[in-house]
Design a protein around this motif. Structure first.
Motif, short mmCIF file in Angstrom:
data_model
loop_
_atom_site.label_atom_id
_atom_site.label_comp_id
_atom_site.label_asym_id
_atom_site.label_seq_id
_atom_site.Cartn_x
_atom_site.Cartn_y
_atom_site.Cartn_z
N ASN A 238 0.96 -1.28 0.08
CA ASN A 238 0.00 0.09 0.01
C ASN A 238 0.84 1.22 -0.19
OD1 ASN A 238 -2.47 -1.17 -0.23
ND2 ASN A 238 -2.64 -1.52 2.04
N LYS A 239 1.84 1.58 0.72
CA LYS A 239 2.93 2.42 0.84
C LYS A 239 3.47 2.54 -0.58
CE LYS A 239 6.79 3.92 3.25
NZ LYS A 239 7.98 3.62 4.39
N ALA B 261 2.12 1.57 -3.44
CA ALA B 261 1.13 2.17 -4.15
C ALA B 261 0.77 3.54 -4.31
CB ALA B 261 -0.04 1.25 -4.22
N ASN B 262 0.80 3.99 -3.14
CA ASN B 262 0.52 5.34 -2.66
C ASN B 262 1.68 6.33 -3.20
OD1 ASN B 262 -1.98 4.96 -1.61
ND2 ASN B 262 -1.00 4.71 0.72
N GLU B 263 2.91 5.76 -3.22
CA GLU B 263 3.87 6.62 -3.68
C GLU B 263 3.95 6.68 -5.22
OE1 GLU B 263 7.75 5.71 -2.38
OE2 GLU B 263 7.15 5.76 -0.20
N LEU C 104 1.14 6.33 -7.06
CA LEU C 104 0.18 7.17 -7.56
C LEU C 104 0.41 8.63 -7.26
CD1 LEU C 104 -2.90 5.26 -6.00
CD2 LEU C 104 -2.33 5.41 -8.26
N ALA C 105 1.06 9.02 -6.27
CA ALA C 105 1.53 10.29 -5.94
C ALA C 105 2.34 10.71 -7.10
CB ALA C 105 2.20 10.54 -4.61
N LYS D 259 0.49 11.58 -10.27
CA LYS D 259 -0.55 12.70 -10.21
C LYS D 259 0.34 13.91 -10.58
CE LYS D 259 -3.83 11.11 -7.02
NZ LYS D 259 -4.53 11.17 -5.76
#
Length: 111
Positions: A88-89, A91-93, A95-96, A99
């Motif tokens: 999850n960490k 994936a969040n990086e 996605l960031a 963006k």
């Protein structure tokens, strides 16, 4: 082996390229030999039932989870929760980064 095909490390997030789980991310939890690693994601693929994968069928990312790597090196085990947290960490990086307008900006628009 070229730099992009270097052998994945313990705790490294990889993307599966071949097979039923193609496109999914998992973490290297054990190196078997020069050709195979064991992968788990803590969700569908738990630590105690890892997937054996040929290193040519995965693509290593440049994200290594220090928590997972430390746990594997110290105790030889890792919790499924830690695996899920690391993915999850990661994936969040990603996605960031996307963006911010990285490489997939134009490719994802289908409308």
């Amino acid at each position: 082996m070229s730099e992009t095909e270097r052998y994945p490390e313990l705790g490294q997030v990889v993307q599966i390229l071949q097979g039923r789980e193609a496109g999914q991310f998992a973490i290297v939890i054990e190196k078997l030999d020069s050709r195979f690693v064991l992968l788990a994601d803590g969700d569908k693929r738990k630590y105690d039932r890892p997937k054996k994968k040929n290193v040519h069928h995965i693509s290593a990312t440049n994200f290594i989870s220090p928590e997972v790597q430390k746990s594997l090196l110290e105790t030889g085990r890792v919790t499924n929760g830690k695996l899920r947290y690391a993915i999850n960490k990661f994936a969040n990086e990603i996605l960031a980064d996307l963006k911010k307008g990285d490489q997939l900006d134009g490719e994802r628009r289908c409308n």
